[in-house]
Design a protein around this motif. Structure first.
Motif, short mmCIF file in Angstrom:
data_model
loop_
_atom_site.label_atom_id
_atom_site.label_comp_id
_atom_site.label_asym_id
_atom_site.label_seq_id
_atom_site.Cartn_x
_atom_site.Cartn_y
_atom_site.Cartn_z
N SER A 1 37.66 27.94 43.58
CA SER A 1 36.59 28.73 42.96
C SER A 1 35.86 29.64 43.94
O SER A 1 35.15 30.56 43.53
N ARG A 2 36.03 29.43 45.23
CA ARG A 2 35.36 30.29 46.21
C ARG A 2 36.14 31.57 46.51
O ARG A 2 35.66 32.44 47.24
N LEU A 3 37.36 31.66 45.96
CA LEU A 3 38.08 32.93 46.00
C LEU A 3 37.51 33.80 44.89
O LEU A 3 37.72 33.54 43.72
N GLU A 4 36.78 34.83 45.26
CA GLU A 4 35.97 35.54 44.28
C GLU A 4 36.71 36.67 43.55
O GLU A 4 36.25 37.11 42.49
N LYS A 5 37.82 37.14 44.11
CA LYS A 5 38.49 38.29 43.50
C LYS A 5 39.91 38.40 44.01
O LYS A 5 40.31 37.73 44.97
N LEU A 6 40.70 39.25 43.34
CA LEU A 6 41.99 39.65 43.88
C LEU A 6 41.73 40.68 44.97
O LEU A 6 41.08 41.70 44.72
N ALA A 7 42.19 40.42 46.16
CA ALA A 7 41.89 41.29 47.31
C ALA A 7 43.10 42.15 47.66
O ALA A 7 44.25 41.75 47.48
N CYS A 8 42.80 43.33 48.17
CA CYS A 8 43.85 44.27 48.57
C CYS A 8 43.80 44.57 50.06
O CYS A 8 44.81 44.50 50.76
N HIS A 9 42.61 44.89 50.56
CA HIS A 9 42.47 45.18 51.98
C HIS A 9 42.64 43.89 52.77
O HIS A 9 42.09 42.85 52.40
N PRO A 10 43.41 43.92 53.86
CA PRO A 10 43.70 42.69 54.62
C PRO A 10 42.48 41.89 55.05
O PRO A 10 42.55 40.67 55.20
N LEU A 11 41.34 42.55 55.26
CA LEU A 11 40.15 41.86 55.73
C LEU A 11 39.24 41.40 54.60
O LEU A 11 38.24 40.74 54.85
N ASP A 12 39.59 41.76 53.38
CA ASP A 12 38.75 41.37 52.25
C ASP A 12 38.88 39.88 51.96
O ASP A 12 39.99 39.32 52.00
N LYS A 13 37.76 39.26 51.61
CA LYS A 13 37.82 37.89 51.12
C LYS A 13 38.40 37.89 49.71
O LYS A 13 38.34 38.88 49.00
N GLY A 14 38.96 36.75 49.32
CA GLY A 14 39.55 36.63 48.01
C GLY A 14 41.01 36.20 48.11
O GLY A 14 41.46 35.70 49.14
N LEU A 15 41.73 36.40 47.02
CA LEU A 15 43.15 36.01 46.94
C LEU A 15 44.03 37.23 47.11
O LEU A 15 43.95 38.19 46.33
N HIS A 16 44.90 37.20 48.11
CA HIS A 16 45.89 38.26 48.34
C HIS A 16 47.25 37.74 47.87
O HIS A 16 47.83 36.86 48.52
N ILE A 17 47.74 38.26 46.76
CA ILE A 17 49.00 37.73 46.21
C ILE A 17 49.84 38.78 45.51
O ILE A 17 51.00 38.56 45.18
N LEU A 18 49.30 39.95 45.29
CA LEU A 18 49.96 40.96 44.45
C LEU A 18 51.27 41.47 45.04
O LEU A 18 52.16 41.89 44.30
N HIS A 19 51.40 41.42 46.37
CA HIS A 19 52.63 41.90 47.00
C HIS A 19 53.67 40.77 47.09
O HIS A 19 54.08 40.34 48.17
N ASN A 20 54.06 40.29 45.92
CA ASN A 20 55.08 39.26 45.77
C ASN A 20 55.87 39.55 44.49
O ASN A 20 55.36 40.23 43.59
N PRO A 21 57.09 39.04 44.37
CA PRO A 21 57.90 39.27 43.16
C PRO A 21 57.50 38.32 42.02
O PRO A 21 58.30 37.50 41.55
N LEU A 22 56.25 38.41 41.60
CA LEU A 22 55.71 37.51 40.58
C LEU A 22 56.42 37.70 39.25
O LEU A 22 56.73 38.82 38.83
N LEU A 23 56.67 36.59 38.55
CA LEU A 23 57.37 36.62 37.26
C LEU A 23 56.38 36.87 36.12
O LEU A 23 55.17 36.68 36.25
N LYS A 24 56.94 37.29 35.00
CA LYS A 24 56.14 37.37 33.77
C LYS A 24 55.88 35.95 33.28
O LYS A 24 56.72 35.08 33.46
N PRO A 25 54.76 35.69 32.62
CA PRO A 25 53.67 36.63 32.32
C PRO A 25 52.64 36.74 33.44
O PRO A 25 51.65 37.45 33.29
#
Length: 250
Positions: A207-231
């Motif tokens: 719950s302390r991961l507050e957002k989807l993060a993009c910039h390497p230094l941003d707090k949050g969850l960095h996961i978008l650059h993966n071959p994620l499956l649907k849905p």
């Protein structure tokens, strides 16, 4: 003419002085690189071309922060555990690896004794498995393992309950253990540039991961650059809250 000779002598003396400074052959010479920073006893031996750690280092028991980054170290000797006051250990950009059976024997089990260590940087090495001694460093709040050869994280990761920052981007992770979801103090979790296709249902506990993060230094969850499956991929378009709602409902 005499002035020119004097200048040449000065240049030569400077060259010799640099050579003497770079020669790490005694404890006294190593101590020249030590300093006090914000109340911490700090030693930086970064970019020194080291292929092994100088034995004299083990006499500096007062050290709290040690930087051995950007050398050519392939193994770490067991006496490193003598530096029991370390809170920060930086090994970035070396070649720490095992030449045996793909286990990281170059981080000796004795390092489990570094119970005060709070920050450990092992990024940009050739690590295929997180060494067992790391899981015993239970004071860690920062663990950097980016750009190695990791293919999985063991369930033992759940032992590092104080972690606030975990960076494992640029590896070859295929899946994530449920134990990762026990690290409820995490504020930054960087999983980018792996081979992750799905996430554990329990991830909504972070719950302390507050957002989807993009910039390497941003707090949050960095996961978008993966071959994620649907849905999952589509769900993430709604942000981290959408992901957590989805996982709770599964």
């Amino acid at each position: 003419m005499g002035g020119k000779v004097c200048k040449e002598e000065v240049k030569e003396e400077k060259r010799r002085s640099v050579g003497r400074e770079d020669s790490l052959t005694s404890t006294d010479r190593i101590r020249r690189f030590a300093s006090k920073q914000f109340g911490f006893s700090v030693l930086s031996l970064a970019r020194r071309g080291l292929t092994e750690v100088p034995d004299e280092l083990w006499e500096m028991l007062e050290l709290e922060k040690l930087n051995l980054s950007l050398n050519s170290l392939k193994v770490l000797p067991a006496p490193l555990a003598l530096l029991s006051n370390l809170v920060v250990l930086n090994l970035w950009g070396n070649q720490v690896l095992s030449l045996a059976n793909n286990q990281l024997s170059s981080l000796p089990p004795s390092l489990s004794g570094l119970t005060k260590l709070r920050k450990l940087n092992l990024s940009h090495n050739l690590i295929a498995h997180i060494p067992g001694c790391v899981y015993n460093m239970k004071a860690l709040v920062f663990l950097h393992l980016a750009c190695n050869r990791l293919e999985n994280l063991a369930e033992n990761i759940q032992a590092l309950v104080e972690l606030k920052i975990l960076i494992v981007e640029g590896n070859s992770l295929h899946s994530l253990p449920k134990g990762l979801c026990c690290l409820t103090r995490l504020e930054l979790l960087n999983l980018d540039f792996n081979d992750i296709k799905d996430v554990p249902q329990e991830m909504h506990q972070l719950s302390r991961l507050e957002k989807l993060a993009c910039h390497p230094l941003d707090k949050g969850l960095h996961i978008l650059h993966n071959p994620l499956l649907k849905p999952l991929k589509e769900v993430l378009e709604g942000g981290l809250s959408a992901l957590y709602s989805y996982l709770r409902a599964v």
